[in-house]
Design an enzyme around this catalytic site. Sequence first.
Site, short mmCIF file in Angstrom:
data_model
loop_
_atom_site.label_atom_id
_atom_site.label_comp_id
_atom_site.label_asym_id
_atom_site.label_seq_id
_atom_site.Cartn_x
_atom_site.Cartn_y
_atom_site.Cartn_z
N TYR A 1 90.03 161.94 74.55
CA TYR A 1 90.28 160.89 73.55
C TYR A 1 88.99 160.22 73.10
CZ TYR A 1 89.78 157.46 77.34
OH TYR A 1 89.29 156.70 78.38
N GLY A 2 87.86 160.68 73.63
CA GLY A 2 86.57 160.15 73.20
C GLY A 2 85.47 161.11 73.60
N GLY A 3 84.27 160.90 73.05
CA GLY A 3 83.17 161.82 73.34
C GLY A 3 81.85 161.09 73.44
N PHE A 49 93.65 163.60 71.88
CA PHE A 49 94.55 162.52 71.46
C PHE A 49 93.83 161.64 70.45
CE2 PHE A 49 96.01 158.13 71.66
CZ PHE A 49 97.32 158.33 71.27
N TRP A 50 94.50 161.40 69.34
CA TRP A 50 93.97 160.49 68.33
C TRP A 50 95.04 159.47 67.99
CZ3 TRP A 50 92.66 161.68 62.52
CH2 TRP A 50 91.81 160.68 62.03
N LEU A 51 94.72 158.21 68.26
CA LEU A 51 95.70 157.15 68.08
C LEU A 51 96.18 157.06 66.63
CD1 LEU A 51 97.12 154.84 69.64
CD2 LEU A 51 95.32 153.33 68.79
N TYR A 97 83.48 159.31 61.83
CA TYR A 97 84.82 159.26 62.40
C TYR A 97 85.68 160.37 61.78
CZ TYR A 97 88.73 156.98 64.74
OH TYR A 97 89.81 156.70 65.55
N MET A 116 87.88 149.76 78.35
CA MET A 116 89.18 149.08 78.32
C MET A 116 90.34 150.06 78.38
SD MET A 116 90.95 146.25 75.85
CE MET A 116 90.01 144.76 76.19
N ARG A 135 80.14 155.85 85.36
CA ARG A 135 78.78 156.38 85.23
C ARG A 135 77.90 155.85 86.37
NH1 ARG A 135 77.09 154.72 79.41
NH2 ARG A 135 79.22 154.01 79.16
#
Lengths: 353, 353
Positions: free
Chosen positions: A264-266, A289-291, A71, A174, A195
């Site tokens: 925001y994800g990978g 974007f990182w919360l 992370y 989500m 997907r």
Amino acid sequence: MNRFIVSSISKGIRHYSTSKAVKYSQFGNAGQVLKVVQEEVNENLQPQEVLIEMIHAPINPVDFNLASGTYGFQPKLPSVAGSEGVGVVKKVGSKVQQLKANDLVVPVISSQVVGTWRTKGVFNEKQFHKVPSDIPAEYLASVSINPTTAYRLLEDFVKLQAGDVIIQNASSGMVGLSVIQMAKAKGVKTINVIRNGADHDEQVELLKGLGGDIVVTEDYIRTQAFQKLISDLPKPKLALNAVGGLSATELARILADNGTLVTYGGMSREPVIIPTSHLIFRNIQSKGFWLNNWYSSHTEAERQEMFDKIFTMIRSKSLKLYIEKHKFSDFESALIRSQEPGKGRKILLDLQL
Amino acid sequence: MNRFIVSSISKGIRHYSTSKAVKYSQFGNAGQVLKVVQEEVNENLQPQEVLIEMIHAPINPVDFNLASGTYGFQPKLPSVAGSEGVGVVKKVGSKVQQLKANDLVVPVISSQVVGTWRTKGVFNEKQFHKVPSDIPAEYLASVSINPTTAYRLLEDFVKLQAGDVIIQNASSGMVGLSVIQMAKAKGVKTINVIRNGADHDEQVELLKGLGGDIVVTEDYIRTQAFQKLISDLPKPKLALNAVGGLSATELARILADNGTLVTYGGMSREPVIIPTSHLIFRNIQSKGFWLNNWYSSHTEAERQEMFDKIFTMIRSKSLKLYIEKHKFSDFESALIRSQEPGKGRKILLDLQL
């Protein structure tokens, strides 16, 4: 410290209890490094501490990334797993100001991961914030990471107005489901990429039921038929990417000129690839974007404003979260279930069962 | 139109002359589609028209992209090649306001490419703007695309202050050389990446001579030694990319957290690839810059301000441009020469020879 212990003893209030917790002492595959252990809880609170009994906590992708050490930061080991959840305050230290017994609380997301996968724990009061008691506990448990991410993705990058269009991949996660509902509430149309998979019809039904305007597969967005399907709509101003690789490239291609791709994800573990011509001639921007970064760079008041708006949506049923609850005693099977693709529901641990 | 011709004839001022021009009637490889032709020039000007005799014009990468039909727009065919240059106004139409005979002029960069590779031509006055006569004509010919791009790259993306660091690839191109000099004038340090090549020592000498702080090859930036070399410097806030592919990825990796990668060219013909973790956890942003877009979205006053600043730098010799002049009669060999890698000099056509 010595003084405190002495004083506690003198008052006869030294309390210890036990907590069941999921811990890891080394980084690696979650299924291998996460262990269910019994821990001693020192209930003799320091002045700023609170004792919290955890109620529910979801299993999020971030928890796997933290356990594997991949992370954005590495927690100190050993570490209790679990980044969000809901708990109830059982007891507060002498100088605690913002929380009191029986308050429902959720963690403040930060690089000091609180470790929510446990039956109870002692924390600094700043690590949690109070949430209202009229929201279902399952929702409270799941609200701090995914709906907040969806909220920020729609607020912080492009000024969206009714009639605008956005596109996203990973739409049945989500975050994706929250984006659909929050966009709908703004009158913003969504093109939702899912997907290619066996549960296609079920997913389309779910996403359309929540207000998704167009729901298509990763394969379909590369076709002429898709171009025709979206030809009546304004081109999307904003693309939300949690996949990377070819999927992100396609989102960038579909964006309107001057559009923004936010990652925001990978999930594909592939990088974000954008043809030079889209950057130069079409002025496509690519951001992340990182919360955690949002939480650490904004005030409590700004955080509260966001939560208030999300809770208002939940109360009016314009934001639904899809949750599948598992007993904490079935942790191992819940962990496996959470890794099944396209389940469309967040796996939640019921920590008192 | 009829009225005009009649009136011209009645005044006995119908003038036609010939111009030598490089034209293309189909898109393709520049060496194949560009043809040197003789054209008739109707010197009977419409009220807003100007007759311009071209003096010098450089051969830019954009001219190859336009000829191949792969640029951000496609010119109407047949088209005269050449995007920038300097000319002298010979005659103006009755309603021309901003230009007069003997003014030196350069084209306004737009999707109406003026076609500068010709001995003379008739244009709308809005297609050119006046430039001062104390700047060498070779500099005027080359100032509209490369130094302006360098100027905007340093002004429009990140607020740079003395002591800040930037990194760029393609550093020995005219944009790269201009960036080095303009950054130096601001007290901004530059890390300059050049391609691995035979003329390595010569390039390092040139770039360092202009004020480049660090000059390294594409291979070297992937080494531990490079990390050590830059360890004393603040991390770069801005990365300028005209290459793409792995080179752009390396620039993104070297950027400071919250840094910006700006792409203004794609010489490798590979896309810009950024690992997801850099976008999310390090908040790296990836944007593009297109000079045409800047020209079309800014006022004449803003354009003039930029040119004034660039001319001031040229006068004070803090901005040098490296030019290699070729006779227009040797066009074919000049075209070949302009495609040789790492020549470090802009190829300029002397249009009256």
